[in-house]
Design a protein around this motif. Structure first.
Motif, short mmCIF file in Angstrom:
data_model
loop_
_atom_site.label_atom_id
_atom_site.label_comp_id
_atom_site.label_asym_id
_atom_site.label_seq_id
_atom_site.Cartn_x
_atom_site.Cartn_y
_atom_site.Cartn_z
N ARG A 1 0.87 -1.17 0.00
CA ARG A 1 0.00 0.00 0.00
C ARG A 1 0.90 1.22 0.00
O ARG A 1 1.85 1.31 0.79
N VAL A 2 0.64 2.15 -0.89
CA VAL A 2 1.51 3.33 -1.07
C VAL A 2 0.65 4.58 -1.07
O VAL A 2 -0.58 4.53 -1.04
N LEU A 3 1.32 5.73 -1.09
CA LEU A 3 0.65 7.02 -1.25
C LEU A 3 0.85 7.49 -2.68
O LEU A 3 1.98 7.67 -3.12
N ILE A 4 -0.24 7.66 -3.41
CA ILE A 4 -0.17 8.26 -4.74
C ILE A 4 -0.39 9.76 -4.55
O ILE A 4 -1.40 10.16 -3.96
N ALA A 5 0.57 10.55 -4.99
CA ALA A 5 0.53 11.98 -4.67
C ALA A 5 0.65 12.86 -5.91
O ALA A 5 1.26 12.48 -6.92
N ASN A 6 0.04 14.03 -5.82
CA ASN A 6 0.15 15.08 -6.84
C ASN A 6 1.48 15.78 -6.63
O ASN A 6 1.68 16.50 -5.64
#
Length: 451
Positions: free
Chosen positions: A171-176
């Motif tokens: 599980r990861v953080l998808i970021a702008n």
């Protein structure tokens, strides 16, 4: 497997596992995939799947659902069939949302597929119930060596292997990326991830008029909560000396739920409306700049790559860490039905499917990580494009999900944990009431499966 695309329903308490017989042909397995099909046939019993001339047909139920993944699976089945005219594999399409109930019905009706694609956290009831083959005496030495011990633990119950883990995703953080740069927050890396307090602070700094720092898609909140809590030492499920499992909700188990709750209800840095969404539902808002970060499974990168507006700049960040970067996973698995009359042949196909080059093809098709160490070394999985390298850097931190071997977990999840966490995250109940439900009500559920 996507946490928000599966729905395990409760099932009757399973009985004790039946003893497994060892098979006289187990010595064929090491080189089975490379041998002529006729070398595998002596000693086979006849049934309706043996055609004229001695050809065997094995049914392989796949849960591949992305276009690239389905293509890779079907290509590999076709390659096997071309090389093994006497052992043909029939591709059967299954579906993640219905697989648990579908398998339950097919086992009871004697119509189960021979080779079963599933997830490790769905295997316990079938393993303990005697529906799956103990693969321990059948596993080729190459496969044993290639997949690390912590991955094997995900498909092992009472010391027996019932599922071969082959694909997994952190599980990861998808970021702008543009919003990250504008905020001035430190950009975390797998070597130096954010701590949970740093993540909380970053979400606050990313929150501006019209933009939330984070969106938590928690329509299915249990897997995400338990797996991320492994980073803080959380377990929730604890095995007593008598072998029975009990639920606890100690301070280390509360760190992640508190962080999510406070982002939504105290800091207002997380969107309340996304709590009832699945991961895909958040993507339009993410592309529109309403959320700076979304915690998702690694495979969501495919949807983002396909759907993001032209020029949208996004990146993959590691999930926050507590006292470790560890997080729980429930890998995709391959199992053999106990009723399958051609177990060695079925294992030979699994061994073929999971050769390192083939495992890479499956991983690329599903945008996930292979469990095999040789496949993980493949350059195609270590490129910077789409942040593949970030994912492979996290592979060593993936551990067996806390609920992996808990009998009765699907019912606890559906009837107790899901509604409890949903109400807590929305602010409808407090931490004390959540603890009472998870522990008191949860242990009543598990007790029925451990008599």
């Amino acid at each position: 497997m996507r946490d928000d695309s599966t729905a395990h329903r409760s099932s009757p308490a399973p009985g004790p596992a039946r003893p497994r017989a060892r098979f006289s042909r187990r010595g064929l397995l090491a080189a089975a995939a490379a041998l002529p099909a006729t070398a595998l046939l002596p000693g086979c019993s006849d049934d309706s799947r043996r055609a004229t001339g001695g050809r065997i047909t094995l049914r392989f139920q796949s849960l591949a659902w992305q276009q690239d993944s389905i293509k890779a699976n079907k290509q590999l089945v076709a390659e096997w069939n071309a090389q093994h005219p006497q052992i043909q594999v029939q591709y059967v399409q299954g579906a993640w949302p219905t697989v648990h109930d579908q398998l339950l019905t097919s086992f009871e009706g004697g119509e189960a597929p021979d080779i079963i694609h599933d997830a490790s956290d769905d295997l316990a009831d079938f393993a303990y119930g005697g529906d799956l083959t103990d693969l321990t005496p059948l596993l080729p030495a190459r496969l044993r060596r290639d997949i690390p011990r912590h991955s094997w633990e995900t498909g092992t119950f009472d010391g027996r292997v019932y599922g071969v883990p082959f694909l997994q995703e952190p599980r990861v953080l998808i970021a702008n990326r543009a919003l990250l740069r504008r905020s001035g927050v430190r950009i975390p890396t797998p070597e130096h991830p954010w701590t949970w307090p740093e993540f909380t602070d970053a979400a606050k700094r990313l929150t501006r008029k019209g933009t939330y720092g984070v969106a938590w898609p928690l329509k299915e909140p249990v897997s995400a909560t338990l797996n991320l809590s492994l980073s803080t030492g959380g377990q929730v499920f604890h095995r007593r000396p008598d072998g029975k499992v009990e639920v606890r909700f100690d301070a280390v188990d509360q760190v992640v739920p508190r962080a999510v709750h406070d982002q939504v209800n105290v800091d207002r840095s997380a969107s309340r409306t996304t709590l009832g969404m699945g991961g895909s539902d958040t993507l339009p808002g993410f592309f529109a700049g309403r959320y700076a970060m979304v915690p998702l499974g690694f495979s969501y990168r495919q949807q983002i790559a396909q759907q993001a507006p032209k020029g949208f700049d996004w990146t993959v960040l590691p999930a926050p860490k507590g006292n470790a970067l560890d997080q729980g996973v429930s890998p995709q698995t391959l199992s053999i039905a106990d009723a399958c009359p051609y177990k060695e042949e079925a294992m030979a196909f699994i061994d073929f499917l999971l050769r390192p080059p083939n495992m890479v093809r499956l991983a690329l098709g599903d945008w996930m990580l292979p469990t095999g160490q040789e496949a993980l070394k493949d350059p195609a999985l270590r490129v910077s494009k789409y942040d593949w390298a970030t994912g492979t850097a996290l592979a060593d931190s993936l551990r067996s999900a806390p609920a992996q071997s808990v009998r009765g977990y699907p019912e606890w999840k559906d009837k107790v944990a899901t509604p409890g966490l949903q109400e807590y995250y929305s602010g409808a109940i407090g931490l004390g009431e959540l603890r009472r439900r998870l522990v008191t009500d949860g242990n009543l559920v598990l007790a029925r499966y451990q008599r």
